[in-house]
Structure formats: C-alpha cells, structure tokens
Design a protein around this motif. Sequence first.
Motif, PDB file in Angstrom:
ATOM      1  N   LYS A  12      41.742  69.588  60.392  1.00  0.00           N
ATOM      2  CA  LYS A  12      41.331  69.167  61.733  1.00  0.00           C
ATOM      3  C   LYS A  12      39.892  68.650  61.713  1.00  0.00           C
ATOM      4  O   LYS A  12      39.554  67.672  62.391  1.00  0.00           O
ATOM      5  N   LYS A  13      39.040  69.308  60.928  1.00  0.00           N
ATOM      6  CA  LYS A  13      37.652  68.853  60.804  1.00  0.00           C
ATOM      7  C   LYS A  13      37.598  67.482  60.129  1.00  0.00           C
ATOM      8  O   LYS A  13      36.805  66.620  60.507  1.00  0.00           O
ATOM      9  N   MET A  14      38.436  67.281  59.123  1.00  0.00           N
ATOM     10  CA  MET A  14      38.487  65.976  58.459  1.00  0.00           C
ATOM     11  C   MET A  14      38.972  64.898  59.426  1.00  0.00           C
ATOM     12  O   MET A  14      38.476  63.766  59.412  1.00  0.00           O
ATOM     13  N   CYS A  15      39.913  65.256  60.279  1.00  0.00           N
ATOM     14  CA  CYS A  15      40.412  64.293  61.267  1.00  0.00           C
ATOM     15  C   CYS A  15      39.335  63.954  62.291  1.00  0.00           C
ATOM     16  O   CYS A  15      39.231  62.808  62.745  1.00  0.00           O
TER      17      CYS A  15
ATOM     18  N   LEU B  55      33.862  58.482  62.441  1.00  0.00           N
ATOM     19  CA  LEU B  55      33.367  57.430  61.551  1.00  0.00           C
ATOM     20  C   LEU B  55      34.147  56.128  61.675  1.00  0.00           C
ATOM     21  O   LEU B  55      33.651  55.066  61.305  1.00  0.00           O
ATOM     22  N   LYS B  56      35.380  56.219  62.139  1.00  0.00           N
ATOM     23  CA  LYS B  56      36.297  55.078  62.185  1.00  0.00           C
ATOM     24  C   LYS B  56      36.719  54.710  60.761  1.00  0.00           C
ATOM     25  O   LYS B  56      36.171  55.180  59.772  1.00  0.00           O
ATOM     26  N   ASP B  57      37.696  53.813  60.659  1.00  0.00           N
ATOM     27  CA  ASP B  57      38.354  53.554  59.381  1.00  0.00           C
ATOM     28  C   ASP B  57      37.405  53.127  58.263  1.00  0.00           C
ATOM     29  O   ASP B  57      37.385  53.709  57.190  1.00  0.00           O
ATOM     30  N   ASP B  58      36.592  52.079  58.495  1.00  0.00           N
ATOM     31  CA  ASP B  58      35.771  51.533  57.415  1.00  0.00           C
ATOM     32  C   ASP B  58      34.730  52.529  56.923  1.00  0.00           C
ATOM     33  O   ASP B  58      34.545  52.708  55.714  1.00  0.00           O
ATOM     34  N   ASN B  59      34.026  53.175  57.835  1.00  0.00           N
ATOM     35  CA  ASN B  59      32.986  54.120  57.431  1.00  0.00           C
ATOM     36  C   ASN B  59      33.579  55.368  56.787  1.00  0.00           C
ATOM     37  O   ASN B  59      32.976  55.957  55.887  1.00  0.00           O
ATOM     38  N   PHE B  60      34.754  55.770  57.234  1.00  0.00           N
ATOM     39  CA  PHE B  60      35.405  56.918  56.607  1.00  0.00           C
ATOM     40  C   PHE B  60      35.802  56.563  55.176  1.00  0.00           C
ATOM     41  O   PHE B  60      35.631  57.361  54.254  1.00  0.00           O
ATOM     42  N   GLU B  61      36.315  55.356  54.995  1.00  0.00           N
ATOM     43  CA  GLU B  61      36.686  54.899  53.655  1.00  0.00           C
ATOM     44  C   GLU B  61      35.457  54.844  52.751  1.00  0.00           C
ATOM     45  O   GLU B  61      35.517  55.204  51.570  1.00  0.00           O
ATOM     46  N   LYS B  62      34.334  54.411  53.307  1.00  0.00           N
ATOM     47  CA  LYS B  62      33.086  54.380  52.533  1.00  0.00           C
ATOM     48  C   LYS B  62      32.649  55.796  52.154  1.00  0.00           C
ATOM     49  O   LYS B  62      32.153  56.027  51.048  1.00  0.00           O
ATOM     50  N   SER B  63      32.827  56.741  53.070  1.00  0.00           N
ATOM     51  CA  SER B  63      32.435  58.122  52.759  1.00  0.00           C
ATOM     52  C   SER B  63      33.288  58.688  51.629  1.00  0.00           C
ATOM     53  O   SER B  63      32.820  59.503  50.829  1.00  0.00           O
ATOM     54  N   MET B  64      34.542  58.234  51.542  1.00  0.00           N
ATOM     55  CA  MET B  64      35.423  58.704  50.473  1.00  0.00           C
ATOM     56  C   MET B  64      34.988  58.159  49.111  1.00  0.00           C
ATOM     57  O   MET B  64      35.016  58.871  48.106  1.00  0.00           O
ATOM     58  N   ILE B  65      34.553  56.889  49.074  1.00  0.00           N
ATOM     59  CA  ILE B  65      34.129  56.349  47.776  1.00  0.00           C
ATOM     60  C   ILE B  65      32.816  56.993  47.338  1.00  0.00           C
ATOM     61  O   ILE B  65      32.573  57.192  46.141  1.00  0.00           O
ATOM     62  N   VAL B  66      31.976  57.366  48.298  1.00  0.00           N
ATOM     63  CA  VAL B  66      30.742  58.082  47.958  1.00  0.00           C
ATOM     64  C   VAL B  66      31.082  59.435  47.331  1.00  0.00           C
ATOM     65  O   VAL B  66      30.553  59.798  46.271  1.00  0.00           O
TER      66      VAL B  66
END
Length: 610
Positions: free
Chosen positions: A413-416, A422-433
């Motif tokens: 739930k916290k990840m959601c 963050l919205k899609d793009d920023n969340f995806e960026k956080s994953m690559i970091v």
Amino acid sequence: MQWLDVSCLLTLFILSAGAQSQNQVCTVFTEAKKDGFEAMALVGLAQNLPDSLLVDMVPLVQQAFSMGVLCCSDEPPKDCNRDVADLFQSAVCSSETLVETSNLTHCCEKTGSERTDCFVDHKAKIPRDLSFTSESPAADQCEDFKKDRKGFIERFIFRFSKRNPMLPPHVILAITKAYGEVLATCCGKEEAEAQTCFQTKKPTFQYAVRNRVNEIKALCITQNKYGDRIVKAKKLIQYSQKMPQASFPEMSSIVDKIVMTTAPCCSGDMVTCMKWRKILMDEVCGNRSVLSRVAGLKACCKEHAIDRGSCVEAMKPDAKPESLSVYYDLHTHIAQICLTFTKTPDAALAQLIYEISVRHPESSQQVILRFVKEAEQAFLRCCQREDQAGCVKTAMAGCDINKKITEEIEYYKKMCAAEATLKDDNFEKSMIVYYTRIMPQASFAQLHMVSQTLADVFHGCCNDEPNGFLLPCAEEKLTNILDAICNDYDYSSFNPRIAHCCNQSYSTRRPCFLALHPDADFTPPGLVSNTFPMGPELCTDDRKKLLLSGKRLLYGLVRHKTNITEDHLKTISANYHAMREMCCATEDHGACFTQEAPKLVSESAKLVNV
C-alpha cells in the motif's frame, strides 16, 4: 487470412494435439484450410529460425502446404500419419541455406523423436530479444491492415513467433487474434477517431501481452530452477484460492495434472504440451461434482475449448464455503499433521498449504510459502518428540500467517501511495535509481527493462487494491521480475550480494533483494560527457524519448556514485533539464549543447564528489 481463420486454427491446434487419426496431416489440413494451415506452419518455422526473413519462409510454408494437399489425395503417402511438428521440421531441413545459418545441421541428420528432441533443445538455446523496438505509427498500421489483412497477419505472426520461440503456439495465435480485434475496431473509424481508439486500446493490449508472456516465462523459470515440487506448491495455492469449494483431494488431482503440462510446455515440445492441456481441461470440465460447487469453474467450462484454460487462470476467487472457519489453527491439528509428516512430508505440507490458501485469497503465494517453510522446519524439529504441540508452538512463536499477510499488504500500500504521488515516469525513474544502486554492473538496457516492468506492475496491481488482490498481484509479479533477472543475466558478474539473492529459495528472493544496500565495492566509471545523453536529439516532445534520456542520466549518475543522495540527484536533474530547455530554445541546438554540456558535467562532478 481472416481473423475468424485464426480462431479456427486455435481450435485445430487443440484437436490435432490429441488426434489419433491414421492421417494426422490431412486431418489438420482439412480443418485449417489453406490460410490456417499456412499460419500454423509459419509459427512452427519462425520459432526455429530466428535469423530468417519472412521471404525465406514462403517456399517452406508452400512445401508444408503441398504435403497437406498430397496427404488429402486419394492415395496419400504412408508418412501422412506423422504429427505436425515433424512435418514442419522436414520443411526446415529441406533448405540447406537455412539449416546452415541456423546451426541445425546436426538436428536434420536425425530422425523421429531424436530429431524432435534436437529441435526442442535448439529452440531453448535461442537468445531472447531484449532490444528496444520501434513500432509503426497507428495510421501506417491501419493502412497496411486495410490494404492487405492476410499479409499483415503473416508479418505479425512471423515477428512475434521469432521474438518468442518458447511461447506455446496457441498463445501466439490468441494474441494475434486479440490484436486483430483492436485493429478491426479502430481502423474502421475516421483517422482522428482511429488514432484515439488506438491510443486507448493498444496500451491495454500491450500490457496484457507482456503480462501473459511474463507469466508463462516465470513459471518455466521456476520449473527449471526449482522443479515440480515448487510448481505444484504454487499451483496448489493459486487454485485453492480460486476454488475454495473444492476438497483437498479434488484440488490435489487437478494440480497434479497441471504440473504434468508444465515440463513439456516449457521445454518447447508444443505438441505434447497441447495434448496434456487438452486432457487436463477435458477431465476438469468433465468432473460434475466439482463443477456443481465451483461457480467460476463451471462458467469457464462453458467457454469455447480454446478459451477455457485462460479463463480459469484469470478466474477470481469463488465464495468460501459457509462451513469454513475464518482461520486455520495449526496447533489444534498438530497431532494429525505430524502423523502424516513423519510418513509423507510433502503430503502434510500440501494439506497445510491448501488449508491456508482457501482461507486467504488476499495473500500472495510467496507469503504462504514462507510461512509453510517455517512450519516445515518446526515439524522436522518437533514431530518426533512427545510434546509435539508445545514444541511446535515454541518453534513458531511470532510466526503468524495473518500478521505476515497484513504486514506485506501494508508495505505494498505504501508503494502504491508512492506510485500515485510520483506518477508513472517519476516512479519508473525511482526504480532505475534503486536497482542501479544495488547492481551497478548491469547494463542500461537491462535496468531500463527492469524499471519499466516494475512500473507496469505497480500501475496495474495498485489499481486492483480496492478489490483486495494487491498482495497476490504485486508480489507474484515482482518475484517474476527478480526470477527473470537471475535467469536472463549472468548474475555472478554483478556482485556477490546479487548472486546470494539469486541462489535463495523461491519464496525468499524478493525479501533478499529488498534488504540489499548500495554496492559500495563497485569501481565507478568517471563522470564524463557521454555519461549524460546531451545533444539536439533532446529537443523533442516525445515523452518516451525524454523519459529514456532522463533514465540514462540517473543511471550514469548512480553508477558514478552508488550512494549519491536524492538531493544531489534532484539538483543535477534540474540543471540538466534547464540546460535542455535553454539549448532547445536557441536556433543552433548543437552549438549550445557543445558549449553547455562540459559545464554541466564539471559542475555535477564537483557536487557529487564533495
């Protein structure tokens, strides 16, 4: 070929898998007709010839077609009783050029089952295509589709089969049919409406395809690494959650048959795969006792034969029996559990898995498996003792399945919440970091795909949160991603911590990865101009291209310093985007980037290395 023909062909695949006709080739040829038979040949050929062109397939498909005509003549040759796989192998082996370029000479020197086994082994060694692919614009696809539907279908089947050599043919053709429905719906509209229709439907279709392909691949990875025991445990959880009205013996029988299909389907032996799938669904849908109690299964068994399997896999959990207790008290049943465990340990653990699964459809398979793994250790320690109940209670103190499920749901739930913020793009960026920090040895292409898939997972699963299926959706898919990392890449070349997690048990891989810290032992590359994608190509409004450049920037920065702070990442990213806006506003984009890029690199290096 009409889209209806693809539907007929799907049926044919299933029927031919179990056919015992004296003239199997004619049986298949008659039912499929010309276009259907050619599509079947195209799938079988393309999956075995990854370096071929579509034009190379034409004479081979024609050869298979001619054999079909001959087998349906008044005097068919004796070898018409062979299965379809053997027919396609013969077509491949007739082309010396393709045999040589595809390294199939040794297979074509064999005959019968030995040749089939050789082709299966060859397919398994074909590397997966991980390259980024660009697709034709919607308008171009619609134009091609309208001009030549048959040719469009052939090109789609050919490309998709080559990229997915281990995917069962019935799945490839089902995907082809689904994409055809998208095109048929959208391309009949005016151009502007067609574009909107495409933009709405295509992402959903692509997500469904990726999801299906990844599910099949993940199951095969599990089967190859951990064997039938873990596959059986996973399937027992999955279907016990879906069908709590079925008894343990009934569920065990169903799961045993599912496990029998896994090895041939994963090995690439598609004829045997489809044969066992048909037997499985015939037996399950023929069990009137189970159907009378399991509403979801009954509904799926009314579907067309080709849709039954996917319907059951997508089925939501049925209502629990009214007589079923809310919780399963392990300690109350410990005497019977230990009696069974001392004789047949796996049977006792399977019963425990079933009892927990029917009560907890909101749990993931991995949470249940982690709990059962702890229970197994307690049984090994305690079941030979006189005070079994007391011993097990002490051994499992603090190990509560309800608490484990609740804690994991809260984590997701916290990840959601983070994904929504963050919205899609920023969340995806956080994953690559995150993943660059723990495995900086991985290439950008690898981590780009991982981060993109992770973003897809959370976007899809978080939407399912209100329905109570967040945990089984998210953890299953995240585990699949980690399994793919460990399977697709040489994890020993990353670092010892990644290798350690990849060698963990199936259910503990995800917690192991989650506990990793940035790789402090990595020798970083210098921070130089080519660390950042900087040039006139950044002057675009294409969101995907800008996202890709932003991810390359973060990848380069984190590899330079795996423990770089979030504040430094934000500062450098802001400076980078400011430079982009400034240079893209000038007349000479290239000159501006040439002048400003070295400044940005120098300033960033000073900031990071303070």
